[in-house]
Motif scaffolding. Structure first.
Motif, PDB file in Angstrom:
ATOM      1  N   ALA A 120       0.710  -1.279   0.247  1.00 30.86           N
ATOM      2  CA  ALA A 120      -0.328  -0.091  -0.195  1.00 30.86           C
ATOM      3  C   ALA A 120       0.374   1.208   0.042  1.00 30.86           C
ATOM      4  CB  ALA A 120      -0.198   0.008   1.441  1.00 30.86           C
ATOM      5  N   ASN A 121       2.081   0.859   0.727  1.00 32.29           N
ATOM      6  CA  ASN A 121       3.236   2.432   0.839  1.00 32.29           C
ATOM      7  C   ASN A 121       3.251   2.391  -0.517  1.00 32.29           C
ATOM      8  OD1 ASN A 121       2.867   3.513   3.149  1.00 32.29           O
ATOM      9  ND2 ASN A 121       4.959   1.160   3.688  1.00 32.29           N
ATOM     10  N   ALA A 122       3.489   1.655  -1.185  1.00 29.57           N
ATOM     11  CA  ALA A 122       4.016   1.597  -2.534  1.00 29.57           C
ATOM     12  C   ALA A 122       3.280   2.362  -3.676  1.00 29.57           C
ATOM     13  CB  ALA A 122       4.641   0.107  -3.153  1.00 29.57           C
ATOM     14  N   VAL A 123       2.203   1.666  -3.655  1.00 29.15           N
ATOM     15  CA  VAL A 123       1.199   2.079  -4.332  1.00 29.15           C
ATOM     16  C   VAL A 123       0.854   3.273  -4.059  1.00 29.15           C
ATOM     17  CG1 VAL A 123      -1.692   2.404  -4.505  1.00 29.15           C
ATOM     18  CG2 VAL A 123      -0.388  -0.107  -4.716  1.00 29.15           C
ATOM     19  N   LEU A 124       1.113   3.848  -2.651  1.00 26.04           N
ATOM     20  CA  LEU A 124       0.583   5.498  -2.471  1.00 26.04           C
ATOM     21  C   LEU A 124       1.998   5.965  -3.109  1.00 26.04           C
ATOM     22  CD1 LEU A 124      -0.329   8.157  -0.922  1.00 26.04           C
ATOM     23  CD2 LEU A 124       0.318   7.631   0.959  1.00 26.04           C
ATOM     24  N   ALA A 125       3.233   5.878  -3.098  1.00 23.28           N
ATOM     25  CA  ALA A 125       4.850   6.318  -3.600  1.00 23.28           C
ATOM     26  C   ALA A 125       4.488   6.155  -5.388  1.00 23.28           C
ATOM     27  CB  ALA A 125       5.853   5.913  -3.330  1.00 23.28           C
ATOM     28  N   GLU A 126       4.262   5.209  -5.278  1.00 24.31           N
ATOM     29  CA  GLU A 126       4.092   5.262  -7.032  1.00 24.31           C
ATOM     30  C   GLU A 126       2.617   6.152  -7.884  1.00 24.31           C
ATOM     31  OE1 GLU A 126       4.597   2.319 -11.298  1.00 24.31           O
ATOM     32  OE2 GLU A 126       5.246   1.607  -9.304  1.00 24.31           O
ATOM     33  N   THR A 127       1.902   5.959  -7.086  1.00 23.40           N
ATOM     34  CA  THR A 127       0.449   7.277  -7.660  1.00 23.40           C
ATOM     35  C   THR A 127       1.362   8.862  -7.688  1.00 23.40           C
ATOM     36  OG1 THR A 127      -1.192   5.492  -7.183  1.00 23.40           O
ATOM     37  CG2 THR A 127      -1.916   7.670  -6.764  1.00 23.40           C
ATOM     38  N   LEU A 128       1.506   9.062  -6.357  1.00 23.96           N
ATOM     39  CA  LEU A 128       1.499  10.702  -6.493  1.00 23.96           C
ATOM     40  C   LEU A 128       2.736  10.511  -6.860  1.00 23.96           C
ATOM     41  CD1 LEU A 128       2.035  10.486  -2.581  1.00 23.96           C
ATOM     42  CD2 LEU A 128      -0.102  11.713  -3.786  1.00 23.96           C
ATOM     43  N   GLY A 129       4.085   9.832  -7.515  1.00 25.45           N
ATOM     44  CA  GLY A 129       5.118  10.518  -7.949  1.00 25.45           C
ATOM     45  C   GLY A 129       5.122  10.624  -9.609  1.00 25.45           C
ATOM     46  N   SER A 130       4.310   8.739 -10.075  1.00 23.65           N
ATOM     47  CA  SER A 130       3.774   9.538 -11.571  1.00 23.65           C
ATOM     48  C   SER A 130       2.487   9.703 -12.140  1.00 23.65           C
ATOM     49  CB  SER A 130       2.887   7.422 -11.576  1.00 23.65           C
ATOM     50  OG  SER A 130       3.810   6.819 -11.384  1.00 23.65           O
ATOM     51  N   ILE A 131       1.578  10.609 -11.340  1.00 28.70           N
ATOM     52  CA  ILE A 131       0.809  11.933 -11.220  1.00 28.70           C
ATOM     53  C   ILE A 131       2.057  13.328 -11.087  1.00 28.70           C
ATOM     54  CG2 ILE A 131      -0.794  13.732 -10.841  1.00 28.70           C
ATOM     55  CD1 ILE A 131      -1.948  11.052  -9.797  1.00 28.70           C
ATOM     56  N   ALA A 132       3.313  13.170 -10.567  1.00 31.97           N
ATOM     57  CA  ALA A 132       3.740  14.156 -10.761  1.00 31.97           C
ATOM     58  C   ALA A 132       4.543  14.486 -11.855  1.00 31.97           C
ATOM     59  CB  ALA A 132       4.883  14.342  -9.226  1.00 31.97           C
ATOM     60  N   ALA A 133       4.996  12.947 -12.441  1.00 30.49           N
ATOM     61  CA  ALA A 133       5.437  12.908 -13.405  1.00 30.49           C
ATOM     62  C   ALA A 133       5.539  13.451 -14.639  1.00 30.49           C
ATOM     63  CB  ALA A 133       5.961  11.155 -13.778  1.00 30.49           C
ATOM     64  N   ALA A 134       3.699  12.966 -15.095  1.00 28.26           N
ATOM     65  CA  ALA A 134       2.699  13.323 -15.772  1.00 28.26           C
ATOM     66  C   ALA A 134       2.153  14.474 -15.773  1.00 28.26           C
ATOM     67  CB  ALA A 134       1.847  11.833 -16.135  1.00 28.26           C
ATOM     68  N   THR A 135       2.711  15.457 -15.449  1.00 27.76           N
ATOM     69  CA  THR A 135       2.074  16.325 -15.198  1.00 27.76           C
ATOM     70  C   THR A 135       3.277  17.655 -15.350  1.00 27.76           C
ATOM     71  OG1 THR A 135       2.646  16.669 -12.886  1.00 27.76           O
ATOM     72  CG2 THR A 135       0.004  16.230 -13.263  1.00 27.76           C
ATOM     73  N   HIS A 136       4.732  17.030 -16.111  1.00 29.03           N
ATOM     74  CA  HIS A 136       5.847  17.134 -16.173  1.00 29.03           C
ATOM     75  C   HIS A 136       5.935  17.194 -17.538  1.00 29.03           C
ATOM     76  CE1 HIS A 136       9.719  18.651 -17.085  1.00 29.03           C
ATOM     77  NE2 HIS A 136      10.195  16.717 -17.132  1.00 29.03           N
ATOM     78  N   ALA A 137       5.535  15.684 -17.929  1.00 25.21           N
ATOM     79  CA  ALA A 137       5.932  15.767 -19.169  1.00 25.21           C
ATOM     80  C   ALA A 137       4.598  15.944 -20.828  1.00 25.21           C
ATOM     81  CB  ALA A 137       5.273  13.729 -19.000  1.00 25.21           C
TER      82      ALA A 137
END
Length: 136
Positions: free
Chosen positions: A55-72
């Motif tokens: 669950a920690n991994a899901v939270l981390a990947e969700t936040l990081g992926s959205i941040a990366a997607a907004t950058h991209a």
């Protein structure tokens, strides 16, 4: 700045099947350089009653992926390359909070550090996510 709900390539047909919805993850703050989200422990426990490390991994990947997607955005999409999580301790109840900050934001990759803490501010998990920024 692109906001998470404006990301290119999102298929609205799957909007009700998002893992972040099932996990109870909510984005609470986004200012371009920091994304913050919360997740309840309830419903995300392992058999011993502790917050599941996945669950920690899901939270981390969700936040990081959205941040990366907004950058991209708008001409690229972010896809995960590597996720590393170090679990320091766990939680039994309440909400956990993930704080995502950029380590590197380039043209072809973006890397983020995500720190997950409990309601007392104790660090539960340190994660690092690298995404490939693929042209659309």
């Amino acid at each position: 700045m692109t906001t998470p709900d404006q990301l290119p390539g999102l298929n609205q047909a799957f909007a009700d099947e998002q893992l972040m919805t099932r996990m109870g993850i909510e984005i609470t703050r986004w200012d371009g350089d920091e994304m913050v989200g919360t997740m309840p422990v309830k419903g995300n426990r392992q058999p011993y009653g502790l917050l599941h490390g996945g669950a920690n991994a899901v939270l981390a990947e969700t936040l990081g992926s959205i941040a990366a997607a907004t950058h991209a955005a708008p001409d690229r999409v972010a896809v995960g390359l590597e996720l590393s999580c170090t679990h320091h301790r766990s939680a039994r109840e309440g909400l956990v909070t993930g704080v995502c900050k950029p380590v590197h934001r380039g043209r072809s990759t973006a890397t983020y550090e995500i720190v997950v803490s409990d309601e007392d501010g104790k660090r539960l998990c340190t994660a690092r996510l690298t995404c490939f920024l693929k042209e659309v």
